[in-house]
Enzyme design. Structure first.
Site, short mmCIF file in Angstrom:
data_model
loop_
_atom_site.label_atom_id
_atom_site.label_comp_id
_atom_site.label_asym_id
_atom_site.label_seq_id
_atom_site.Cartn_x
_atom_site.Cartn_y
_atom_site.Cartn_z
N LYS A 66 -14.26 -4.46 0.99
CA LYS A 66 -14.64 -3.85 2.34
C LYS A 66 -15.67 -2.95 2.18
O LYS A 66 -16.56 -2.54 2.88
CB LYS A 66 -13.41 -3.80 3.26
N ASN A 67 -15.19 -1.74 1.68
CA ASN A 67 -15.87 -0.42 1.69
C ASN A 67 -17.08 -0.61 0.72
O ASN A 67 -18.04 0.50 0.96
CB ASN A 67 -15.04 0.56 1.27
N CYS A 70 -9.54 3.93 11.36
CA CYS A 70 -8.05 4.11 11.65
C CYS A 70 -7.64 5.30 12.09
O CYS A 70 -8.30 6.35 12.08
CB CYS A 70 -7.81 4.13 10.11
N ARG A 107 -11.46 12.82 11.95
CA ARG A 107 -12.37 12.44 11.02
C ARG A 107 -13.75 12.75 11.30
O ARG A 107 -14.42 12.13 12.07
CB ARG A 107 -12.24 11.07 10.66
N ASP A 117 -6.38 5.40 0.14
CA ASP A 117 -5.98 4.03 0.64
C ASP A 117 -4.81 3.36 -0.07
O ASP A 117 -4.43 2.32 0.59
CB ASP A 117 -7.36 3.48 0.59
N ARG A 159 -8.51 -6.05 9.41
CA ARG A 159 -9.40 -5.46 9.32
C ARG A 159 -10.05 -5.08 8.01
O ARG A 159 -11.12 -5.22 7.43
CB ARG A 159 -9.41 -3.81 9.78
#
Ligand code: UD1
Length: 464
Positions: free
Chosen positions: A50-51, A150, A155, A338, A430
């Site tokens: 995903k990232n 999230c 952030r 994570d 997600r």
């Protein structure tokens, strides 16, 4: 209930006619039902990261040419990013690549129609911020609402904005929007105060079409940044240094297209490794780069887990009882933030006490309270959690409040005695592709259920 807590519970919150907030849609209608106590075994294949894919989807706006991206995971974040691209005028085609292959995305951004990123979409996903660098380079202007993501603490995006300003962007912030403008970005020497993953990626993309050379120091070294470098190189960007703490980018006026396969998701791999270790089972995790999960393998070995690895697989065999280990998150190659919630979950039944310290984000312990409902003994002091191993967990109704805490609660449900219900599955969607299907393939008793009587739409009302 205030808008923030509503959002964290799965509501879309949008501005109402009187300027107040109206909860428009109740998304959170699904939960996982898990019968615990199964020892997981078998093989599982990891999806694309995903990232890695999210910044690439932003990078496709740098070029008018066609880009083809293989092994794209089918995730809610990818859908949102695709929706944003389409609203910007990018053509995006999605092709099912067949068994285990994820999706192939074909994009073409030959005619972008707007520099404005819709706020309801950018608020849903922090990664929309990645579009700032590329769109500034391509259009000379970008407007975006402060991004969401999230619920893991504040952030900020100051490093992104300061870097773009150093490259010549004029940044205006008002009414919750950021407007960045630059006739043409120029190269700069930028030192990041912290090796932020997102800021590194955003600035690399901004530098790709800037005039001259950009040198970025104290950058993040995550594998996803190396993957982005490879993607951009394929488009013709002159870039080197990803994976080290200094990256040098020489801007190129016009970029071409590229074809690229996304790297495997190391956090998904780590989650399956943790599930095997926790359940005392034996699982072979396939399509993984062992080096990318080295810190996770090392921690699991320390906890008494047998971890073996081949070129692109890792086999994990859990002991009868895990040993408690201390964990501290750090930027790559340190232990990934994570994976902290999943690690906390598996320490709940370990032999002894473990000290788990979060150094990257301010709030990463939302799963602790839910794990306590399942019988865990966890004490939080600031950014540290002390997890005292208990003989076993018991099934309970719990709620995920972010992506990785959701994964942690699923792991807990898998080993708990009796039935657990994990609400907030949309958070998990997600970032995990077909988590329940993959776990079922390992023998888990997990099903996705619809909530009975969940409202489709709340009555309109002022919430602030
Ligand atoms: C990325 C990952 C996320 C992961 C995180 C850390 C993506 C899409 N998401 O998030 O899954 O948990 O890296 O590995 O790749 N910071 C600032 N100012 C900034 C930017 C960041 O202070 O401008 C701070 C953040 O508040 C945080 C820390 O730096 O405390 C790390 O953030 P960062 O590395 O930027 O994480 P993300 O890119 O948001």
């Amino acid at each position: 209930m205030n808008p923030v807590s509503l959002r964290s519970r799965g509501f879309f919150v949008t501005a109402g006619p009187t300027g107040g907030k109206i909860a428009m849609e109740y998304q959170d209608k699904e939960y996982y039902k898990i019968e615990g106590g199964v020892c997981l075994s078998g093989r599982v294949r990891v999806s694309g990261a995903k990232n890695a894919v999210l910044p690439m989807l932003a990078a496709v706006t740098l070029t008018r040419a066609e880009c083809i991206i293989h092994h794209v995971p089918s995730l809610r974040d990818v859908q949102v990013m695709t929706q944003i691209l389409r609203l910007l005028g990018v053509k995006v085609e999605m092709v099912e690549a067949g068994l285990n292959g994820g999706l192939t995305l074909v994009t073409q951004a030959d005619s972008l129609t707007t520099h404005v990123i819709k706020d309801n979409l950018s608020r849903q996903m922090r990664s929309s911020i990645f579009l700032m660098g590329p769109l500034l380079g391509r259009l000379g202007e970008v407007r975006i609402a402060y991004p969401g993501g999230c619920a893991i603490g504040p952030r900020p995006i100051d490093l992104h904005l300061r870097g773009l300003a150093a490259m010549g962007a004029r940044i205006t912030e008002k009414h919750g929007y950021i407007l960045a403008q630059a006739a043409r970005l120029h190269g700069a020497d930028i030192h990041l105060d912290f090796p932020s993953v997102g800021a590194t990626e955003n600035l690399i993309m901004a530098a790709a079409t800037a005039e001259g050379v950009t040198t970025l120091r104290n950058v993040a070294k995550e594998p996803e940044i190396v993957d982005l470098q490879n993607f951009l190189s394929g488009m013709g960007v002159r870039i080197r240094g990803a994976g080290t703490d200094t990256i040098r980018v020489e801007g190129v006026g016009r970029l071409g297209g590229t074809e690229h396969t996304v790297i495997p998701d190391r956090i998904e791999a780590g989650t399956f490794m943790a599930s095997a270790a926790f359940s005392g089972g034996e699982v072979r995790v396939e399509n993984v780069v062992p080096e990318h999960v080295e810190s996770i393998s090392a921690k699991l070995r320390e906890a008494g887990v047998t971890v073996q690895e081949g070129r692109n697989w890792i086999s994990v065999k859990g002991p009868r009882k895990l040993k408690a280990v201390d964990v501290k998150t750090l930027p790559y190659p340190g232990f990934p933030t994570d994976m902290l919630p999943q690690m906390m979950a598996i320490m709940t039944t370990a032999d002894g006490s473990s000290i788990i310290t979060e150094t990257i984000f301010e709030q990463r312990f939302s799963q602790a309270e839910e794990l306590r409902r399942m019988g865990a003994n966890i004490r939080i002091e600031g950014r540290t959690a002390v997890v005292k191993g208990v003989p076993g967990l018991t099934g309970a109704e719990v709620e995920a409040s972010d992506l990785r805490s959701g994964a942690a609660l699923v792991l807990a449900g898998l080993v708990a005695e009796g039935t657990s219900c994990v609400e907030g599955v949309y958070h998990i969607d997600r970032g995990y592709e077909n988590l329940e299907g993959k776990l079922r393939g390992l023998g888990a008793a997990i099903t996705r259920e619809k909530m009975q009587g969940a409202a489709n739409r709340l009555d309109s009302g002022q919430l602030d």
